[in-house]
Design an enzyme around this catalytic site. Structure first.
Site, short mmCIF file in Angstrom:
data_model
loop_
_atom_site.label_atom_id
_atom_site.label_comp_id
_atom_site.label_asym_id
_atom_site.label_seq_id
_atom_site.Cartn_x
_atom_site.Cartn_y
_atom_site.Cartn_z
N TRP A 25 0.80 -1.18 0.07
CA TRP A 25 0.08 -0.10 -0.09
C TRP A 25 0.71 1.23 0.09
CZ3 TRP A 25 -4.81 0.61 -1.18
CH2 TRP A 25 -5.47 1.96 -0.98
N GLN A 72 -5.38 10.80 3.90
CA GLN A 72 -4.09 10.50 4.69
C GLN A 72 -3.70 9.06 4.29
OE1 GLN A 72 -3.96 7.97 7.17
NE2 GLN A 72 -1.86 8.37 7.82
N SER A 96 -2.75 6.07 5.02
CA SER A 96 -3.48 4.84 5.26
C SER A 96 -4.62 4.56 4.92
CB SER A 96 -3.37 4.66 6.66
OG SER A 96 -4.46 5.24 7.50
N LYS A 97 -5.40 5.69 4.25
CA LYS A 97 -6.72 5.48 3.85
C LYS A 97 -6.98 4.91 2.74
CE LYS A 97 -8.13 7.85 7.54
NZ LYS A 97 -7.14 8.28 8.18
N ASN A 98 -8.22 4.28 2.53
CA ASN A 98 -8.58 3.66 1.30
C ASN A 98 -8.32 4.29 0.11
OD1 ASN A 98 -9.24 2.06 3.39
ND2 ASN A 98 -11.16 1.16 2.57
#
Length: 405
Positions: free
Chosen positions: A20, A194, A196-198
């Site tokens: 990711w 941000q 880490s967001k999807n």
């Protein structure tokens, strides 16, 4: 023969590297094209930002979408635009990121904590109605981990008491409640981009609404108080520069093309993982079938019962599971009202009444989630294959067998 746990030097159960963010050369080229243009900021060229805002609004099914620097600012602008005054009360859950409540303090308003439901970890509508006073002006339901709140009940309460509803959808890009996209049901929806967001551009945020007056005010607040039709150096409201860049906009536009497929994959993997983990004694997935028609699984959460694992503390279980190769975390260490910010009242907020004492707040369900139950698996793992979900369940079973033998 007894298997040796990875934390004790044994072989890991899961060996997949869950990358990711997901990107390819189309993302790189889109950003590079903006760099070469020399038009990087909104004052230079707003076309690319406006294009993404239109695309996101269409995805959400709202009339308007407005980008800003992050999800925290999205929430703050939404709350101020909804017309709260110093000393007003805003109902919030205690099981969420600090920004859901800190923005209330920044607006010189009073956060009122309402406990969460034990089966979803979302704010409990019954508790919301009990917490309403003559000072209550807004509710901020958090679609935690991508699971929709009970929006029918929340919207009915808001209508009954004339309250604004600001959906904190920072975990819920593309998720749905009864076929409606989260962020389109309340007065305003707020999202984070941000890292880490999807859906991500490293940082950034966006606000959705169907209310033109709210849109115009939020647009003014994020653009130094300027208004439509006004001059560049003409400022009507107490705003600031909260605009995003052209590079973020094109990256988000490109990433948005993948969101639909990714959300469906997370939803399907989460559903399948539920079917595996519910068979393990002492492991309970959070509830489904409560109105969510598409779950974005920004976090996959299950409840852990240490009594079925030889009283192994949650923190030790989480370390063991991570060592087995499952990207996981024990979640929030305590509810927000237990944070020093609230216990020590380090607010610099003149409108909080002196009698407000957060040390007396107790939300038993949230405390149990923090201290005993909740274990998180990160969203990028939900983009894996079905076989990866099998391995996650296998890792938990391996730990259980080891600690019970």
């Amino acid at each position: 023969m007894k298997e040796i746990l990875a934390i004790n030097g044994g072989e890991k159960t899961v060996n997949e590297n869950f990358v990711w963010p997901v990107y390819d050369e189309t993302d790189v080229n889109a950003v590079a094209e903006v760099v070469r243009s020399g038009k990087w900021g909104n004052p230079d060229c707003e076309d690319l930002v406006a294009k993404f805002e239109k695309e996101f609004a269409e995805m959400c099914g709202t009339k308007y979408a407005l980008t800003c620097v992050n999800g925290s600012v999205a929430l703050r602008l939404a709350l101020i635009a909804c017309g709260v005054k110093p000393g007003d009360e805003v109902i919030v859950p205690p099981y969420t990121f600090i920004a859901t409540t800190s923005i209330v303090l920044e607006a010189n308003c009073v956060p009122v904590f309402v406990d969460i439901e034990p089966d979803t970890y979302n704010i409990n509508p019954v508790g919301i109605e009990k917490a309403i006073t003559e000072k209550t002006k807004a509710i901020i339901p958090v679609h935690f981990a991508g699971q929709s709140c009970n929006m029918d009940a929340i919207m009915a309460i808001s209508k009954k008491y004339n309250l604004k509803v600001i959906e904190d959808a920072c975990h819920a890009h593309g998720a749905e409640y009864k076929g409606m996209k989260l962020g389109s049901i309340g007065d305003v929806g707020c999202f984070s981009f941000q890292s880490s967001k999807n859906l991500t551009s490293g940082e950034g945020g966006i606000i959705t609404t169907n209310d033109e007056k709210l849109y115009d005010m939020m647009n003014s607040l994020r653009n130094v108080g300027r208004v439509k039709g006004g001059q560049w150096y003409e400022h009507h409201n107490l705003g600031c520069n909260y605009r995003i860049t052209q590079m973020q906009a094109v990256l988000l536009s490109n990433q948005l093309k993948r969101l639909g497929e990714q959300t469906q994959r997370r939803h399907n993997n989460g559903t399948y993982l539920n079917s595996l983990l519910e068979k393990i004694d002492g492991i309970t997935p959070l509830a489904r079938g409560l109105g969510e028609t598409l779950h974005s699984y920004h976090i996959y959460i299950f409840k852990y019962d240490k009594s079925k694992f030889n009283n192994l503390p949650k923190v030790e279980f989480s370390k063991m599971l991570a060592a087995e190769g499952v990207p996981c975390f024990m979640g929030y260490p305590q509810p927000l009202y237990k944070q020093p910010l609230f216990l020590e009242k380090n607010f610099m907020c003149y409108a909080i009444p002196s009698e407000v004492d957060y040390s007396k707040v107790c939300c038993p369900v949230a405390e149990k989630a923090c201290y005993e139950e909740a274990v998180w698996i990160f969203q990028n793992t939900m983009l894996g294959e079905k076989e990866d979900m099998d391995k996650f369940a296998e890792a938990i079973t391996k730990i259980q067998k080891a600690v019970l033998s």
